[in-house]
Design an enzyme around this catalytic site. Structure first.
Site, mmCIF file in Angstrom:
data_model
loop_
_atom_site.group_PDB
_atom_site.id
_atom_site.type_symbol
_atom_site.label_atom_id
_atom_site.label_comp_id
_atom_site.label_asym_id
_atom_site.label_seq_id
_atom_site.Cartn_x
_atom_site.Cartn_y
_atom_site.Cartn_z
ATOM 1 N N HIS A 42 32.604 60.035 -52.914
ATOM 2 C CA HIS A 42 32.285 59.961 -51.480
ATOM 3 C C HIS A 42 32.884 61.189 -50.811
ATOM 4 O O HIS A 42 33.674 61.908 -51.427
ATOM 5 C CB HIS A 42 32.898 58.692 -50.871
ATOM 6 N N HIS A 128 34.858 67.655 -48.606
ATOM 7 C CA HIS A 128 34.906 67.768 -50.075
ATOM 8 C C HIS A 128 34.695 66.409 -50.715
ATOM 9 O O HIS A 128 34.954 65.376 -50.097
ATOM 10 C CB HIS A 128 36.259 68.320 -50.514
HETATM 11 P P1 ATP Z 1 44.126 56.278 -55.277
HETATM 12 O O1 ATP Z 1 45.019 56.550 -54.093
HETATM 13 O O2 ATP Z 1 44.403 54.999 -55.995
HETATM 14 O O3 ATP Z 1 44.007 57.446 -56.192
HETATM 15 P P2 ATP Z 1 41.963 56.809 -53.489
HETATM 16 O O4 ATP Z 1 42.766 58.001 -53.086
HETATM 17 O O5 ATP Z 1 40.536 57.006 -53.842
HETATM 18 O O6 ATP Z 1 42.652 56.055 -54.693
HETATM 19 P P3 ATP Z 1 42.769 55.874 -50.965
HETATM 20 O O7 ATP Z 1 44.138 56.451 -51.198
HETATM 21 O O8 ATP Z 1 42.647 54.562 -50.275
HETATM 22 O O9 ATP Z 1 42.013 55.731 -52.335
HETATM 23 O O10 ATP Z 1 41.953 56.971 -50.167
HETATM 24 C C1 ATP Z 1 40.641 56.761 -49.703
HETATM 25 C C2 ATP Z 1 40.061 58.107 -49.338
HETATM 26 O O11 ATP Z 1 40.836 58.719 -48.317
HETATM 27 C C3 ATP Z 1 40.052 59.126 -50.484
HETATM 28 O O12 ATP Z 1 38.943 59.986 -50.298
HETATM 29 C C4 ATP Z 1 41.322 59.890 -50.278
HETATM 30 O O13 ATP Z 1 41.240 61.190 -50.822
HETATM 31 C C5 ATP Z 1 41.398 59.947 -48.774
HETATM 32 N N1 ATP Z 1 42.794 60.003 -48.340
HETATM 33 C C6 ATP Z 1 43.807 59.244 -48.789
HETATM 34 N N2 ATP Z 1 44.955 59.529 -48.165
HETATM 35 C C7 ATP Z 1 44.678 60.513 -47.275
HETATM 36 C C8 ATP Z 1 45.430 61.241 -46.314
HETATM 37 N N3 ATP Z 1 46.727 61.019 -46.110
HETATM 38 N N4 ATP Z 1 44.781 62.173 -45.573
HETATM 39 C C9 ATP Z 1 43.479 62.411 -45.740
HETATM 40 N N5 ATP Z 1 42.699 61.754 -46.622
HETATM 41 C C10 ATP Z 1 43.290 60.814 -47.389
#
Ligand code: ATP
Ligand code: MG
Length: 182
Positions: A42, A128
């Site tokens: 996504h 991205h």
């Molecule tokens: P995991 O953390 O288990 O690897 P994930 O990163 O896919 O899984 P989330 O951490 O819930 O799941 O993040 C959801 C989305 O938001 C992802 O696209 C992630 O890259 C983005 N994201 C997470 N944390 C941040 C942040 N602090 N700032 C910007 N984008 C974020």
């Protein structure tokens, strides 16, 4: 009441997922790090994080009333990495077409999210699609340069509010709401 861990994103059709997966499978070396499964791919517009139901419902109301702009064509492009290819922790595919529209959408959603009462995002938006997470950091310069631009495109006609669930293995994303671009 807590809604959970929430983010707003652009999703993609299965054909585009297959196109990206096929393209990467044609490269000589495997994707470095811990790949994100294709069904989870996504483009995040705004990560909100753990949220309570009051600002969450306010955000939904504002999104529902908002004019999110017209549908647009998105085309993926070259690979890159955060914070940079020499010391990568996130490997991603950038956008070749539709970047300006994604930036406009992200800026618009930022206003809504701020109005709903969430803390403003300080980091600049960089559209991205995350392909892999890399711990510890690796130099992915050679890999990034070995992958030709990704031939996948689709029409973005809505945005999705997701809740992410953690457990063992990759996160699971639950679609909570969808808002049309008209
Ligand atoms: P995991 O953390 O288990 O690897 P994930 O990163 O896919 O899984 P989330 O951490 O819930 O799941 O993040 C959801 C989305 O938001 C992802 O696209 C992630 O890259 C983005 N994201 C997470 N944390 C941040 C942040 N602090 N700032 C910007 N984008 C974020
Ligand atoms: Mg994460």
């Amino acid at each position: 009441m807590s809604v959970g861990r929430v983010f707003v994103a652009v999703t993609m059709p299965d054909e585009a997922r297959h196109a990206v997966a096929h393209h990467l499978s044609e490269v000589d070396s495997p994707v470095p790090g811990r790949p994100v499964p294709p069904e989870n791919w996504h483009i995040t517009l705004r990560f909100i994080g753990k949220t309570e139901s009051v600002p969450y419902e306010k955000m939904l109301g504002l999104l529902d009333q908002a004019d999110l702009g017209s549908p647009f064509r998105l085309r993926l492009g070259s690979l890159g990495a955060f914070p940079g290819p020499k010391r990568a922790s996130v490997l991603w595919v950038g956008t070749e077409t539709g970047s300006a529209e994604l930036c406009d959408l992200a800026a618009f959603i930022e206003e809504i999210v701020d109005d709903a009462g969430f803390m403003p995002e300080e980091r600049p938006f960089h559209p991205h699609l995350t392909l892999a997470r890399i711990r510890p950091h690796l130099d992915v310069t050679a890999y990034v340069e070995s992958v030709p631009p990704v031939p996948a495109s689709w029409d973005v006609s809505d945005i999705v509010v997701y809740r992410s669930h953690w457990g063992r293995g990759p996160a699971r994303y639950e679609e909570l709401e969808r808002f049309e671009l008209t």
